[in-house]
Design a protein around this motif. Structure first.
Motif: not given
Length: 169
Positions: A20-42
């Motif tokens: 359940i925690v993994f599903a919530i993180l995959a749905k809401f947390g990972f996109p935000v984290i990857t978006q932040m990582l992408e912005k940081r990479r850019e």
């Protein structure tokens, strides 16, 4: 319950909560984290690109600076050479003028000396002539102050000088 081997019920609930925690993180947390990582990479990529551009500009500026320094040195050398040539020409002109002035002074002195020499010779000749006339007056005891008496004496002496020459012929 053993610490190394959990019960199957506990294991079930742990896996379910993890899913359940993994599903919530995959749905809401990972996109935000990857978006932040992408912005940081850019941002990092952009910073690296800007740093490379700045480094290239600094390199160009350093080359331009070296070129300007080289030009300044060439200009300095050219100015120093021109100054040395001007100095040499001024010195040679001054020497030439000094030689010309010395030559003029020597020429003027020679002319003055020659004129004074001629003047002295004329004066000596006139004094010698006067002395000769006075001596001749005393010798022949005649007054030769007038032109007629001088001419008479000259004719008389010419006659005396030419007479023996005629006798010899």
């Amino acid at each position: 319950m053993s610490l190394l081997l959990p019960d199957s019920g506990l294991l079930f609930w742990m896996v379910l909560i993890f899913a359940i925690v993994f599903a919530i993180l995959a749905k809401f947390g990972f996109p935000v984290i990857t978006q932040m990582l992408e912005k940081r990479r850019e941002y990092i990529d952009n910073s690296l690109r800007v740093a490379k551009e700045a480094d290239a500009k600094i390199g160009q500026l350093m080359q331009e600076q070296e070129r300007m320094i080289a030009q300044a040195r060439e200009e300095q050398n050219r100015i120093l050479k021109e100054a040395a040539q001007v100095r040499d020409s001024i010195i040679s002109n001054a020497q030439a003028q000094a030689h010309e002035e010395a030559r003029k002074i020597l020429d003027d002195a020679k002319v003055r000396i020659e004129a004074e020499k001629e003047s002295a010779l004329r004066e000596i000749r006139s004094q010698v002539a006067l002395l000769s006339v006075k001596v001749a007056e005393k010798v022949i005891r005649q007054d030769l102050s007038s032109d007629k008496s001088q001419m008479d004496l000259v004719y008389k002496m010419l006659d005396e000088v030419t007479a023996p020459a005629k006798d010899k012929n």
